[in-house]
Design an enzyme around this catalytic site. Structure first.
Site, short mmCIF file in Angstrom:
data_model
loop_
_atom_site.label_atom_id
_atom_site.label_comp_id
_atom_site.label_asym_id
_atom_site.label_seq_id
_atom_site.Cartn_x
_atom_site.Cartn_y
_atom_site.Cartn_z
N PHE A 1 0.86 -1.19 0.00
CA PHE A 1 0.00 0.00 0.00
C PHE A 1 0.89 1.24 0.00
CE2 PHE A 1 -4.09 -1.80 2.06
CZ PHE A 1 -4.21 -2.68 1.02
N HIS A 2 1.63 1.39 -1.11
CA HIS A 2 2.64 2.45 -1.19
C HIS A 2 2.12 3.81 -0.68
CE1 HIS A 2 5.06 -0.23 -3.70
NE2 HIS A 2 3.98 -0.45 -4.43
N ASP A 3 1.05 4.31 -1.33
CA ASP A 3 0.62 5.69 -1.07
C ASP A 3 0.15 5.90 0.37
OD1 ASP A 3 1.21 6.24 -3.67
OD2 ASP A 3 -0.87 6.41 -4.35
#
Ligand SMILES: [Ca+2]
Ligand SMILES: [Ca+2]
Ligand SMILES: [Ca+2]
Ligand SMILES: [Ca+2]
Lengths: 321, 321, 321, 321
Positions: free
Chosen positions: D244-246
């Site tokens: 969940f990079h962002d």
């Protein structure tokens, strides 16, 4: 006829002052809405101060907004060895009466364009940092711009490096953003400005006007000469002629019939030994759509006559105060 | 007088064949010790085959060594659309009698130079890959090289991109290695080769020689014309004149008095939109020491007369076999 | 079993001397045919002198040829602050008895390879200038090369810049030519060499050997430590361990079972802030065919034990003279 | 305690939607003043539409302004193969009720910052084009910015090329302008986002919430997984975890204690094979002053728990409408 609504982005600088002389001598032609200053010949502090000083002296009533300090990516390289530490050689003017605008340059440009009912013309006679930042951050202003008349670049040769002209060299990324913007650009590069020279003999006709302003104008342009004599950056006949580079960008708007040019695809080189070169595709080898009108010739004698006339107009204005 | 000891690196190619014609017509002047082929106009396979074919046809006795396949860093770009798939347009020659040398080109150049008692001159009329590899790997040969007479580059403009000439564009890293090598370089760039043209009328004087070789020579140069007419890469008077680019590199050695040039510092642009540009510092803005003699002018009529004379000499040689 | 025919290109340099120690301790394994010197840690004058000095001292009988002075395009950057002005810290050796070969390095490499009946292995523990010049100018030797075992590069991080290891940084163009050559390459980059360390405690076991050579070896490696303590270029445990970078390139040939690695596509960055970075595509994002075997792990204790053993072997040889 | 005044620049995109979920679940913490959309994962048309769609669905009341269409210099590269043609995989939402703001993004950001009495925080989870244009054209806003929390970049590796992360790759010039701006930057690069993963097992706890929103959230994140399985761009355990990079860029503001990082000097590579690399100088080899706080570690389980909590909060909000 309606006057031409314009704004000027400049880094005075000697030939910038001559350019302002021509522009403000023709208030019947130009509807001058804003002057902004860019960093270039000298620092932003000084170009802004000089613009206000010179415009105050010649009685101009115009907003003068302060622009960006630094080129987009490169370190600022200045030309103090050409324009003197002050930017005006040894010529002195009284302190400015015009204030620094409360609006930063890009905001002033943005709001002026959005407020204009007609399309406006932008004259730019320094590095294109301010203009590029405007176009990059606010593309919504593009439909409000008729054209950008820029002094800078060169199809052949250079004056800062073998292939780069000063204004393009200082901020090549800004040049590329302007060239790619889709807004019509007229480029008065060294190709035409080296033909827009004034002989020493002709400069004497400026002095002969006999006014204080004419004397200052003469002082400015001959300082230029003194400096050029001392540098290796000269052309063959360097000690007999003066190039009024920046004046071309305004003269073209006033008297387009004095110039010849060609629509070409032009790109700016961003890196390496050619950084700041404006690569002009005269024979359309790239197949790209032309994005710049590249001026290459000028009727020199008519150019000089128009310029001397402008010095007279401003002289009268200054004298009559 | 002693003859001039030379070796030639070439990528025939139409104007390479004309260059070989001039060189081999003057055996009283040139002491020809080696021909090597480079990849350029067409692939190494074809340039080597063509060199042997053409030299066999004109009765030359010389070692022809096979050079490198690829430029130093870039992918090979060829000019088959100019020189035809075979490299000689529609003109046909008998199969070669000259063999491929057992020595690869760089080894042959190295050993030939080391074996020479006098300094030698290198003529190069293609991309500089072979010459650069030699200088890079074997700097000990430098004292044996009098000069490198290269057709390539351009001070102004280009023919592969707006700022790059073909030979320089194909391998700019090789150009830079040669320019930096300390060996004297004479550059016959587009600046002079575009002045070394032959008119259509004049090409008829080649045909008028009336020999088989003259007919083939006429066929080669007019193929060039047919092609140029079909490309967008042409100059103003494109359909009336032919440029014998490569011939200049040999003509300069034979008749230097026909040319004018200037010693300049020149650098090759390696990357970006100007890759392959040869940036000539005519006014010494960089302050660097000149490393290249840049030719810019030629006595065209004398040039053409010399060339036609060479076609006659070779014609006689071919006929008399 | 037949011995492994090798040649070594080196820039001694402290860890180069340790690498030579390991290589020459195993004459039963390595068939040593040539040593060439490259410019790197220090200038060519000094690396060649040091190679001859060290090899003379340890009684090696081998041709030592002098290589190229400068990287292909960049200015030579040296590491005198690491290796001392002489290249050997404060440790002194008697003047060399081995002469400079009459053959320049590239010629010696070329002729040695062409003369070899079997494929040969090249060990390179400095910038790749010599090796790249050989491969570029003489691609005909490629079939004679089994592999190139190179100390240099880094998949992660760097020691000359945030992303470049010293040997790669000095001549990135040479790295790229070697990587593209088609010859198998084993890269002992910082990824593995930072795991191939020797602790201070372990270095004492070198001193404990009690010979003059062991004392000098100890002096060399601890000079390294003194220097590293004074520089900002250190790792976390910088004051307790020493990295024998160059030793890996020979150890891998001797004991490949001590190492782990992965076949990857690797490119060298040639320009900009990442110049000299060796970009390793571990997950094959580019889709390119692997061209380098990238070592990333080593059995450190076995590595150290092998190294100490080599110091003993050379000690005995020196003592028994 | 006063809430944290923020604005968010985003390109939804699946993980952008998860990031918005976390941000809007914490209205007690964040004083959300503006959302702007950038071009990145998909085109501006779609990111703006998706932002309004998603925010409308979750009942957010916020101005959503449309940003720039294109990166500063490079062509826009999108990631439709990851986020689906719509940007939300196969998950559908009702048409947006939130309108496009009449203010373009840069103008909205400028005016929002100038109007704020406190310093504001900018969250950016796409290419930095909008933020860079703002800082470049309007440096007068810098004193109004507390920090920029950006998802993008990587100290090690990349996901678009071996050395570049997607958001940095799309507009490296924008990254460099932000890094040089003097405004504090927190970088949630791949180094930390690859540790901020959610296991398949854990995603089931999202589905287990049992609401329509939870089902859509589950659909979004598992689309991600389907896609990643089909691409070569995966990590070792690619089929068992989701990144969940962002979300990290918002989580860091909410729970900084879950993260570890280091202040470093970081530069963006603008050209060549490393274009878009964010070169992190962890050991301060350059000697430059740190300009970015680079996150490298996260308490993964606490991170996941916080995220699941946010899905519940938004679920309740959606259900209770
Ligand atoms: Ca100016
Ligand atoms: Ca040729
Ligand atoms: Ca070494
Ligand atoms: Ca995003």
């Amino acid at each position: 006829m309606a006057r031409l609504p314009i704004m000027i982005d400049t880094d005075p600088g000697i030939d910038d002052a001559m350019m302002l002389t021509l522009a403000f001598a023709h208030e019947e032609f130009f509807d001058m809405r804003l002057v902004t200053t860019c960093s270039g010949n000298i620092s932003q502090d000084k170009t802004n101060y000089n613009a206000r000083t010179f415009l105050s002296y010649i009685g101009a009533q115009v907003e003068v907004a302060r622009g960006l300090e630094q080129p987009m990516f490169r370190e600022l390289e200045m030309a103090e060895e050409i324009h003197g530490e002050s930017g005006f050689g040894n010529v002195e003017f009284p302190p400015p009466t015009l204030p620094v605008s409360e609006r930063p340059a890009v905001t002033a440009m943005l709001e002026t364009l959005l407020a204009s009912e007609e399309k406006m013309t932008i004259v730019a006679t320094g590095p294109l940092t301010n203009v590029a930042a405007l176009l990059l951050a606010h593309p919504e202003v593009k439909p409000k711009i008729e054209c950008i008349s820029w002094m800078g670049g060169a199809a052949v040769g250079g004056n800062m490096s073998p292939s780069a002209e000063f204004n393009a060299y200082v901020d090549p990324h800004a040049v590329e953003i302007v060239f790619r913007s889709g807004v019509p650009v007229v480029m008065s590069g060294l190709d035409v400005t080296h033909k827009a020279f004034v002989t020493l003999e002709e400069t004497k006709s400026i002095l002969a006007i006999g006014t204080e302003f004419a004397e200052k104008a003469y002082g400015l342009v001959t300082h230029y000469l003194d400096v050029i004599k001392r540098t290796p950056f000269h052309e063959e006949n360097y000690d007999q002629v003066l190039h009024f580079h920046d004046v071309c960008a305004v003269m073209y708007l006033l008297k387009p019939e004095l110039f010849e040019g060609q629509d070409c695809f032009v790109e700016a080189s961003l890196e390496g030994i050619t950084a700041g070169a404006t690569v002009v595709d005269f024979t359309n080898r790239t197949g790209e759509k032309p994005n710049v009108h590249v001026l290459h010739s000028v009727d020199r004698e008519a150019f000089v006559a128009e310029f001397v006339k402008a010095v007279k107009v401003i002289s009268d204005r200054v004298e009559s105060r």
